[in-house]
Design a protein around this motif. Structure first.
Motif, short mmCIF file in Angstrom:
data_model
loop_
_atom_site.label_atom_id
_atom_site.label_comp_id
_atom_site.label_asym_id
_atom_site.label_seq_id
_atom_site.Cartn_x
_atom_site.Cartn_y
_atom_site.Cartn_z
N GLN A 277 15.88 -0.42 2.61
CA GLN A 277 15.14 0.24 1.45
C GLN A 277 14.39 1.60 2.11
O GLN A 277 13.52 2.41 1.36
CB GLN A 277 14.04 -0.46 0.67
CG GLN A 277 14.66 -1.61 -0.22
CD GLN A 277 13.45 -2.51 -0.54
OE1 GLN A 277 12.25 -2.57 -0.16
NE2 GLN A 277 13.66 -2.86 -2.05
N LYS A 278 14.49 1.73 3.37
CA LYS A 278 13.91 2.76 4.35
C LYS A 278 12.48 2.58 4.07
O LYS A 278 11.77 3.81 3.92
CB LYS A 278 14.30 4.10 3.63
CG LYS A 278 15.76 4.56 4.30
CD LYS A 278 16.10 5.77 4.40
CE LYS A 278 17.30 6.22 5.07
NZ LYS A 278 17.25 5.86 6.65
N LYS A 279 11.81 1.54 4.17
CA LYS A 279 10.50 1.44 4.09
C LYS A 279 9.71 1.15 5.58
O LYS A 279 8.56 1.36 5.83
CB LYS A 279 9.98 0.34 3.06
CG LYS A 279 10.06 0.51 1.64
CD LYS A 279 9.58 -0.40 0.76
CE LYS A 279 9.48 0.04 -0.61
NZ LYS A 279 9.19 -1.10 -1.65
N ILE A 280 10.97 0.46 6.19
CA ILE A 280 10.35 0.13 7.77
C ILE A 280 11.48 0.60 8.51
O ILE A 280 12.86 0.21 8.40
CB ILE A 280 10.02 -1.26 7.65
CG1 ILE A 280 8.58 -1.56 7.33
CG2 ILE A 280 10.21 -1.74 9.35
CD1 ILE A 280 8.28 -3.06 7.60
N ALA A 281 11.29 1.15 9.53
CA ALA A 281 12.24 1.61 10.61
C ALA A 281 12.02 0.70 11.86
O ALA A 281 10.81 0.49 12.47
CB ALA A 281 12.28 2.94 11.02
N PHE B 76 0.94 -1.11 0.05
CA PHE B 76 -0.02 0.08 0.04
C PHE B 76 0.70 1.14 0.10
O PHE B 76 0.27 2.27 0.08
CB PHE B 76 -1.00 0.15 1.07
CG PHE B 76 -1.84 -1.29 1.15
CD1 PHE B 76 -2.89 -1.32 0.45
CD2 PHE B 76 -1.49 -2.17 2.32
CE1 PHE B 76 -3.41 -2.66 0.25
CE2 PHE B 76 -2.46 -3.36 2.25
CZ PHE B 76 -3.19 -3.54 1.47
N GLY B 77 2.16 1.22 -0.24
CA GLY B 77 3.09 2.41 -0.33
C GLY B 77 3.00 3.06 1.21
O GLY B 77 2.95 4.57 1.09
N GLU B 78 2.80 2.42 2.34
CA GLU B 78 2.90 3.27 3.47
C GLU B 78 3.99 2.69 4.33
O GLU B 78 3.76 1.40 4.99
CB GLU B 78 1.31 3.19 3.92
CG GLU B 78 0.24 3.71 3.56
CD GLU B 78 -1.09 3.95 4.40
OE1 GLU B 78 -0.85 3.25 5.40
OE2 GLU B 78 -1.92 4.72 4.07
N PRO B 79 5.03 3.55 4.39
CA PRO B 79 6.07 2.74 5.50
C PRO B 79 5.74 2.82 6.79
O PRO B 79 4.72 3.37 6.91
CB PRO B 79 7.22 3.94 5.07
CG PRO B 79 6.75 4.94 3.89
CD PRO B 79 5.33 4.77 3.87
N GLY B 80 6.55 2.30 7.40
CA GLY B 80 6.01 2.03 9.02
C GLY B 80 7.14 2.03 10.02
O GLY B 80 8.34 1.78 9.66
N VAL B 81 6.87 2.26 11.02
CA VAL B 81 7.88 2.04 12.19
C VAL B 81 7.45 1.00 13.19
O VAL B 81 6.37 1.03 13.58
CB VAL B 81 7.96 3.22 13.04
CG1 VAL B 81 8.63 3.29 14.17
CG2 VAL B 81 8.58 4.44 12.23
N SER C 156 12.42 9.44 9.52
CA SER C 156 13.41 8.57 8.79
C SER C 156 12.97 8.00 7.48
O SER C 156 13.64 7.88 6.58
CB SER C 156 14.18 7.97 9.75
OG SER C 156 13.55 6.76 10.14
N VAL C 157 11.57 7.29 7.74
CA VAL C 157 10.87 6.70 6.73
C VAL C 157 9.87 7.13 6.21
O VAL C 157 9.19 6.67 5.12
CB VAL C 157 10.72 5.01 7.03
CG1 VAL C 157 12.03 4.44 7.31
CG2 VAL C 157 9.81 5.13 8.19
#
Lengths: 114, 573
Positions: B99-103, B66-71, B135-136
């Motif tokens: 890929q800086k999609k998840i921190a 869904f193109g939503e990065p997360g922490v 950061s993401v």
């Protein structure tokens, strides 16, 4: 629990007494900007250090607003947090450093206070 | 998407609440589209329920689909442990982090090294979270589980105040968050430290129960402010591809139906079902006592399905796939060719492997993956160890519902135990079935025969005749039974009766011909008599005629004589 802590406290006391005045303290205080609590903590710890560790302490004040990566690296949750880096073991103190007795006990400086 | 499954249309269209799809199979259907967007959701459950996994899947799917990065803020596990734990589900966290999609941030709280020296707040936590979010560019946050703070920090009042601030902070930033919480604590609370107090928007409870030595994971949406949601407990599975929640009973009975008919594979049965077979997407129950040919009926159906080039999924709970293939070969059904062509999948598991609900989740998983048009379950009665129909019914209902919405025709076989009335023992599930075929063993004259009839078939004209069910080398055949004046006969009794009737008929035939012969003989005799009489008459006629002519001659002679005499007496004038 209480028993254990007094024991280690006693040992620490002896240790501290033996090394009295020789050990170097490395302390780091993490604060969050210029909040009243932060400034209070800085004031309090400076006072304690000057009174008890004169000439043999190394206090660094870090603003985690400015250096958030340090907060992660040092596992900071609460603010303000004081970390005793040296001498080991590592200790953490959280709060505005107003409870002097507790800090002295934690820093193994209780003998001097007496 | 999966979320548009039937049954939630009303909730979805009326809802103005934006939702954040989880991408977790089934969960989006229950919640009508996902978790509340920009709000925190509490996932409560005891240890080992799958809270962390659910949270992680929410993030990974968010980041990848869904193109939503997360922490992910882990309070219990380190980053390394997390990476290793979710690798088993096919999630490559390291890659997503790179890929800086998840921190990932591991928060360690060690009570023993912390000394409280006055007032403090948890601003450090906020700063770390904010840093990670920035950061993401995160849209999603998972906190797993903040409750460890209660164990790590002495002042509960501060924690509570700060938690309240944390949730406000999350909402303010429009972060869709999952907060996990341990189950337990005082009665009436969902989590040990009453986290539900702070998270008011959506609460999901996970549960891991062991019932009759069968463990089942279950999920329930306890609360979902501002949205319609399913309120039942749904079983879920932690499989190879993440979490899969049992598809959900649609809240209404509104699946579309077709009037398309498909062959049952037995010509005579199709004929009995109005000449066309089952409706596509209907559910068929074949019930009967042991050894009456349920599996054979199922195999015919599978064979017919594959013959049409459609896919068929068969769940065998009694026999291994190779055993099914071998046994069906003995009645002339070659299922192996379909297996080889990939049209038929036989999925055999021990029914005792897991609980009924887990079976259903697995079934659903396979149905989604294989996309068959026909599903065969042989038999459903084996699925519950206890044969508890109160449990079987709702779960079956879910399965049938989900199959119907997919227009999958389902054939279930069911074993009825001897002794109890066939109809009675099936009432529990029969109401769910559109067509019910009943096979029955009949013992008579020292032999066992099978009879077959259609107990019901919704929406079609169907035969109400009992047929004899015969297994031959070329498959199953349905024969007419002998319905005579005295009894309904099957098997050798039927054959004997038929023989007897044939003999009687032959006998009667002979009698007839004999009578006919007799008649013709009689006729001949009479005809002969008639001829004789006629001859008599003729003879008489001849005689009379000759005497008449003699007579007339005599008269003529007399007359001539008289004239002569008169001439001679001429003088006598």
């Amino acid at each position: 629990m209480a028993k254990v802590s007094t024991k280690t406290g006693l040992e620490a006391l002896e240790e501290a007494a033996a090394k009295q005045g020789t050990e170097r303290y490395v302390l780091r205080l993490y604060i969050t900007g210029m909040t009243p609590r932060s400034t209070l903590a800085v004031e309090n710890i400076r006072k304690i250090c000057e009174e008890h560790l004169q000439g043999r302490y190394d206090l660094e004040v870090v603003d985690i607003y400015k250096q958030p990566t340090l907060a992660e690296g040092e596992q900071i949750i609460a603010a303000p947090t004081l970390i005793r880096k040296l001498p080991l073991p590592l200790r953490r103190f959280i709060g505005d450093m107003s409870n002097t007795d507790r800090i002295l006990l934690g820093l193994d400086l209780r003998t001097k206070a007496k | 998407m999966k979320a548009k499954a039937a049954g939630f249309t009303v909730g979805k269209t009326n809802s103005t609440l934006p939702k954040s799809p989880t991408g977790i199979q089934g969960l989006d259907e229950i919640t009508g589209g996902g978790l509340p967007k920009g709000r925190p959701t509490l996932i409560a459950g005891a240890a080992g329920c799958g809270k962390t996994l659910l949270g992680m899947e929410f993030l990974v799917r968010g980041a990848t689909e869904f193109g939503e990065p997360g922490v992910f803020m882990a309070f219990e596990e380190t980053g390394k442990e997390l990476v290793a734990n979710v690798r088993s589900l096919g999630f490559d966290l390291n890659k997503l982090v790179a890929q800086k999609k998840i921190a990932l941030d591991h928060v360690r709280v060690e009570r023993s090294e912390i000394e409280e020296t006055g007032e403090y707040d948890l601003e450090g936590l906020f700063i770390r979270l904010e840093h990670a979010v920035k950061s993401v560019g995160a849209k999603r946050v998972v906190l797993d589980t903040v409750e460890t703070l209660f164990a790590g920090l002495p002042n509960q009042l501060i924690i509570r105040a700060e938690l309240r601030r944390l949730f406000a902070w999350l909402k303010e930033r429009g972060l869709t968050a999952i907060i996990t919480g341990e189950r337990g604590g005082a009665e009436g609370t969902l989590t040990r430290h009453g986290l539900e107090e702070y998270v008011a928007d959506c609460v999901i409870v996970l549960d891991h129960r062991v019932d009759e030595q069968m463990s089942t994971r279950r999920l329930r949406v306890v609360k979902y402010r501002g949205s319609m949601h399913g309120t039942n407990e749904y079983p879920f599975l932690i499989g190879e591809h993440g979490i899969s929640v049992m598809p959900v009973t649609s809240m209404k009975l509104d699946h579309e139906v077709t009037s398309q008919r498909i062959s049952s594979g037995i010509a005579r049965l199709d004929e009995m079902l109005g000449g066309k077979g089952f409706y596509r997407g209907s559910s068929v129950l074949v019930s009967g006592s042991p050894g009456c040919g349920k599996t054979s009926v199922a195999a015919h159906f599978a064979d017919a399905t594959c013959r049409r080039g459609e896919r068929c999924l068969m769940f065998a709970y009694e026999e291994s796939p190779s055993q099914v293939l071998r046994n069906m070969r003995s009645i002339g059904i070659d299922l192996e060719q379909w297996v080889r062509k990939g049209l038929l999948q036989i999925h055999a598991t021990r029914p005792t492997l897991y609980g009924l609900e887990m079976h259903l989740v697995t079934m659903h998983d396979l149905v989604v993956k294989f996309r068959p048009t026909v599903v065969i379950v042989d038999p459903i009665s084996n699925l519950t160890v206890r044969n508890d129909e109160t449990e079987l019914k709702p779960t079956l209902m879910r399965l049938i519902d989900s199959l119907k919405t997919r227009h999958v025709t389902a054939l279930f076989t069911s074993l009825t135990t001897g002794g109890s009335s066939l109809e009675e023992s099936q009432v529990g599930v029969s109401s769910l079935m559109d067509t019910w075929l009943l096979l029955r063993n009949m013992e008579n004259n020292g032999e066992k025969t099978r009879t077959f009839y259609i107990l019901k078939s919704r929406g079609m004209a169907h035969s109400n005749q009992v047929r004899e069910f015969v297994m031959t080398g070329k498959g199953v055949d349905l024969l007419d039974v002998y319905v005579g004046a005295n009894a309904v006969l099957t098997g050798t009794a039927r054959v004997a009766q038929e023989g007897r009737e044939r003999a009687e008929a032959a006998l009667r035939q002979r009698e007839h011909t004999r009578k006919l012969r007799q008649l013709s003989r009689k006729r001949k005799a009479i005809e002969a008599q008639i001829a004789a009489l006629q001859a008599d008459v003729e003879a008489e006629e001849d005689e009379i005629k000759s005497s008449v002519s003699e007579d007339s001659l005599q008269q003529k002679a007399v007359a001539a004589d008289r004239r002569q005499m008169t001439q001679l007496r001429g003088g006598a004038r």
